[in-house]
Design a protein around this motif. Structure first.
Motif, PDB file in Angstrom:
ATOM      1  N   ILE A  59      95.231  79.793 129.947  1.00  0.00           N
ATOM      2  CA  ILE A  59      94.082  80.684 129.994  1.00  0.00           C
ATOM      3  C   ILE A  59      93.506  80.791 128.572  1.00  0.00           C
ATOM      4  O   ILE A  59      94.217  81.122 127.630  1.00  0.00           O
ATOM      5  CB  ILE A  59      94.430  82.071 130.571  1.00  0.00           C
ATOM      6  N   TRP A  60      92.222  80.459 128.462  1.00  0.00           N
ATOM      7  CA  TRP A  60      91.550  80.437 127.156  1.00  0.00           C
ATOM      8  C   TRP A  60      90.807  81.739 126.910  1.00  0.00           C
ATOM      9  O   TRP A  60      90.498  82.492 127.838  1.00  0.00           O
ATOM     10  CB  TRP A  60      90.572  79.267 127.105  1.00  0.00           C
ATOM     11  N   SER A  61      90.474  81.954 125.668  1.00  0.00           N
ATOM     12  CA  SER A  61      89.684  83.140 125.312  1.00  0.00           C
ATOM     13  C   SER A  61      88.291  83.079 125.915  1.00  0.00           C
ATOM     14  O   SER A  61      87.598  84.102 126.002  1.00  0.00           O
ATOM     15  CB  SER A  61      89.585  83.268 123.784  1.00  0.00           C
ATOM     16  N   THR A  62      87.864  81.878 126.341  1.00  0.00           N
ATOM     17  CA  THR A  62      86.568  81.734 127.000  1.00  0.00           C
ATOM     18  C   THR A  62      86.628  82.081 128.478  1.00  0.00           C
ATOM     19  O   THR A  62      85.598  82.141 129.144  1.00  0.00           O
ATOM     20  CB  THR A  62      86.073  80.282 126.863  1.00  0.00           C
ATOM     21  N   GLY A  63      87.857  82.251 129.009  1.00  0.00           N
ATOM     22  CA  GLY A  63      88.034  82.510 130.439  1.00  0.00           C
ATOM     23  C   GLY A  63      88.391  81.271 131.224  1.00  0.00           C
ATOM     24  O   GLY A  63      88.761  81.384 132.402  1.00  0.00           O
ATOM     25  N   ASP A  64      88.285  80.086 130.616  1.00  0.00           N
ATOM     26  CA  ASP A  64      88.641  78.846 131.314  1.00  0.00           C
ATOM     27  C   ASP A  64      90.159  78.776 131.519  1.00  0.00           C
ATOM     28  O   ASP A  64      90.935  79.331 130.736  1.00  0.00           O
ATOM     29  CB  ASP A  64      88.158  77.640 130.505  1.00  0.00           C
ATOM     30  N   ASN A  65      90.557  78.035 132.547  1.00  0.00           N
ATOM     31  CA  ASN A  65      91.995  77.937 132.838  1.00  0.00           C
ATOM     32  C   ASN A  65      92.465  76.489 132.989  1.00  0.00           C
ATOM     33  O   ASN A  65      93.455  76.225 133.667  1.00  0.00           O
ATOM     34  CB  ASN A  65      92.340  78.740 134.093  1.00  0.00           C
ATOM     35  N   SER A  66      91.748  75.563 132.362  1.00  0.00           N
ATOM     36  CA  SER A  66      92.177  74.164 132.372  1.00  0.00           C
ATOM     37  C   SER A  66      92.808  73.822 131.023  1.00  0.00           C
ATOM     38  O   SER A  66      92.579  74.523 130.034  1.00  0.00           O
ATOM     39  CB  SER A  66      90.986  73.244 132.653  1.00  0.00           C
ATOM     40  N   PRO A  67      93.594  72.749 130.961  1.00  0.00           N
ATOM     41  CA  PRO A  67      94.223  72.410 129.678  1.00  0.00           C
ATOM     42  C   PRO A  67      93.220  72.068 128.577  1.00  0.00           C
ATOM     43  O   PRO A  67      93.507  72.255 127.392  1.00  0.00           O
ATOM     44  CB  PRO A  67      95.099  71.203 130.025  1.00  0.00           C
ATOM     45  N   SER A  68      92.022  71.570 128.963  1.00  0.00           N
ATOM     46  CA  SER A  68      91.012  71.178 127.970  1.00  0.00           C
ATOM     47  C   SER A  68      89.693  71.874 128.273  1.00  0.00           C
ATOM     48  O   SER A  68      89.325  72.047 129.436  1.00  0.00           O
ATOM     49  CB  SER A  68      90.804  69.656 127.972  1.00  0.00           C
ATOM     50  N   ILE A  69      88.987  72.252 127.211  1.00  0.00           N
ATOM     51  CA  ILE A  69      87.662  72.846 127.362  1.00  0.00           C
ATOM     52  C   ILE A  69      86.712  72.171 126.373  1.00  0.00           C
ATOM     53  O   ILE A  69      87.137  71.701 125.310  1.00  0.00           O
ATOM     54  CB  ILE A  69      87.669  74.373 127.128  1.00  0.00           C
ATOM     55  N   THR A  70      85.444  72.112 126.730  1.00  0.00           N
ATOM     56  CA  THR A  70      84.411  71.603 125.838  1.00  0.00           C
ATOM     57  C   THR A  70      83.520  72.763 125.426  1.00  0.00           C
ATOM     58  O   THR A  70      83.020  73.504 126.285  1.00  0.00           O
ATOM     59  CB  THR A  70      83.580  70.503 126.528  1.00  0.00           C
ATOM     60  N   VAL A  71      83.340  72.924 124.127  1.00  0.00           N
ATOM     61  CA  VAL A  71      82.597  74.075 123.608  1.00  0.00           C
ATOM     62  C   VAL A  71      81.480  73.588 122.696  1.00  0.00           C
ATOM     63  O   VAL A  71      81.566  72.529 122.078  1.00  0.00           O
ATOM     64  CB  VAL A  71      83.528  75.040 122.846  1.00  0.00           C
ATOM     65  N   SER A  72      80.420  74.398 122.618  1.00  0.00           N
ATOM     66  CA  SER A  72      79.283  74.116 121.726  1.00  0.00           C
ATOM     67  C   SER A  72      78.893  75.400 121.004  1.00  0.00           C
ATOM     68  O   SER A  72      77.829  75.976 121.253  1.00  0.00           O
ATOM     69  CB  SER A  72      78.091  73.576 122.526  1.00  0.00           C
ATOM     70  N   PRO A  73      79.736  75.862 120.101  1.00  0.00           N
ATOM     71  CA  PRO A  73      79.403  77.106 119.393  1.00  0.00           C
ATOM     72  C   PRO A  73      78.248  76.887 118.420  1.00  0.00           C
ATOM     73  O   PRO A  73      78.062  75.793 117.888  1.00  0.00           O
ATOM     74  CB  PRO A  73      80.707  77.437 118.657  1.00  0.00           C
ATOM     75  N   ASN A  74      77.448  77.941 118.186  1.00  0.00           N
ATOM     76  CA  ASN A  74      76.368  77.842 117.202  1.00  0.00           C
ATOM     77  C   ASN A  74      76.739  78.466 115.866  1.00  0.00           C
ATOM     78  O   ASN A  74      75.923  78.529 114.953  1.00  0.00           O
ATOM     79  CB  ASN A  74      75.071  78.465 117.742  1.00  0.00           C
ATOM     80  N   SER A  75      77.975  78.904 115.764  1.00  0.00           N
ATOM     81  CA  SER A  75      78.511  79.382 114.491  1.00  0.00           C
ATOM     82  C   SER A  75      80.023  79.172 114.522  1.00  0.00           C
ATOM     83  O   SER A  75      80.613  78.945 115.587  1.00  0.00           O
ATOM     84  CB  SER A  75      78.168  80.858 114.249  1.00  0.00           C
ATOM     85  N   THR A  76      80.661  79.241 113.370  1.00  0.00           N
ATOM     86  CA  THR A  76      82.107  79.028 113.288  1.00  0.00           C
ATOM     87  C   THR A  76      82.836  80.012 114.203  1.00  0.00           C
ATOM     88  O   THR A  76      82.610  81.221 114.135  1.00  0.00           O
ATOM     89  CB  THR A  76      82.575  79.174 111.836  1.00  0.00           C
ATOM     90  N   THR A  77      83.703  79.476 115.074  1.00  0.00           N
ATOM     91  CA  THR A  77      84.322  80.283 116.133  1.00  0.00           C
ATOM     92  C   THR A  77      85.784  79.897 116.290  1.00  0.00           C
ATOM     93  O   THR A  77      86.139  78.719 116.199  1.00  0.00           O
ATOM     94  CB  THR A  77      83.590  80.071 117.476  1.00  0.00           C
ATOM     95  N   SER A  78      86.622  80.907 116.529  1.00  0.00           N
ATOM     96  CA  SER A  78      88.039  80.670 116.820  1.00  0.00           C
ATOM     97  C   SER A  78      88.269  80.776 118.326  1.00  0.00           C
ATOM     98  O   SER A  78      87.733  81.676 118.992  1.00  0.00           O
ATOM     99  CB  SER A  78      88.921  81.683 116.090  1.00  0.00           C
ATOM    100  N   TYR A  79      89.066  79.843 118.840  1.00  0.00           N
ATOM    101  CA  TYR A  79      89.407  79.819 120.265  1.00  0.00           C
ATOM    102  C   TYR A  79      90.921  79.925 120.403  1.00  0.00           C
ATOM    103  O   TYR A  79      91.662  79.251 119.682  1.00  0.00           O
ATOM    104  CB  TYR A  79      88.918  78.530 120.915  1.00  0.00           C
ATOM    105  N   SER A  80      91.374  80.761 121.340  1.00  0.00           N
ATOM    106  CA  SER A  80      92.807  80.928 121.567  1.00  0.00           C
ATOM    107  C   SER A  80      93.138  80.578 123.009  1.00  0.00           C
ATOM    108  O   SER A  80      92.290  80.683 123.905  1.00  0.00           O
ATOM    109  CB  SER A  80      93.251  82.359 121.257  1.00  0.00           C
ATOM    110  N   VAL A  81      94.378  80.137 123.199  1.00  0.00           N
ATOM    111  CA  VAL A  81      94.855  79.809 124.540  1.00  0.00           C
ATOM    112  C   VAL A  81      96.235  80.423 124.723  1.00  0.00           C
ATOM    113  O   VAL A  81      97.042  80.457 123.792  1.00  0.00           O
ATOM    114  CB  VAL A  81      94.905  78.274 124.749  1.00  0.00           C
TER     115      VAL A  81
END
Length: 206
Positions: A59-81
């Motif tokens: 479970i990712w901080s984005t709400g996704d629940n797959s092993p891999s996610i694709t992100v396009s942030p417009n500023s520096t961002t931290s992601y947690s799983v």
């Protein structure tokens, strides 16, 4: 995994014992990677997490629940799983994606409409003093001088010191020079005689 036993003795000195085993399930280790940890604004990157225990859920901080996610942030961002094993033991990891801004770019042309045979000067302006430039005509200066013979689109791509790019285009219209031919009524006359000169051109004459 550990076994615990207890012996109970009554006031009459009668006793009994019992035992229980506590199973200690391992905490999953988490490995998190990204195809690129530094991207340019507008680009994307894929972040992947793996667990040391098969069958774990994610479970990712984005709400996704797959092993891999694709992100396009417009500023520096931290992601947690957070990874949870089938035994409901959990562990977390975090990754930071650095987002570099695109270089600003504007074009300034000495004129956007010229006559055939005239020169045009176009300047590209960016907020990155270390930026490099590449024009559609092959030039790599921020200023170009050209003499187009037909209406031409000039495109420049600027690359910042962070290797981020931006592009802009300007169109220069080239007006063709009129053709002109002078036709005399006579190419040779005597003194005090007159000749009529007729002009032939490809544009209307008022």
């Amino acid at each position: 995994t550990t076994s615990y036993s207890v012996t109970v003795t009554s006031p009459d000195q009668c006793s009994n014992s019992a035992q229980i085993t506590i199973t200690v399930n391992p905490t999953p280790s988490v490995n998190i990677t990204a195809t690129n940890t530094t991207i340019c604004d507008g680009n994307s990157t894929t972040i992947s997490a793996s667990s040391s225990i098969p069958g774990s859920s994610f479970i990712w901080s984005t709400g996704d629940n797959s092993p891999s996610i694709t992100v396009s942030p417009n500023s520096t961002t931290s992601y947690s799983v957070t990874v949870t094993s089938p035994d409901q033991c959990s562990n977390s990891a975090q990754i930071t994606i650095i987002v570099n801004p695109l270089p600003s770019l504007s074009l300034s042309a000495s004129d956007q409409e010229i006559c055939q045979g005239e020169n045009i000067t176009i300047q590209a302006i960016s907020n990155d003093p270390n930026a490099t430039y590449l024009w559609s005509n092959g030039s790599n200066s921020n200023i170009i001088i050209d003499q187009p013979t037909v209406t031409t689109n000039y495109t420049v791509t600027v690359t910042s010191s962070d290797n981020c790019t931006n592009s802009a285009q300007v169109q220069v219209t080239v007006n063709q020079n009129p053709s002109v031919v002078i036709i005399p009524s006579s190419s040779s006359i005597c003194l005090n005689q007159t000749a009529t000169l007729q002009i032939q051109t490809n544009i209307p004459i008022a």
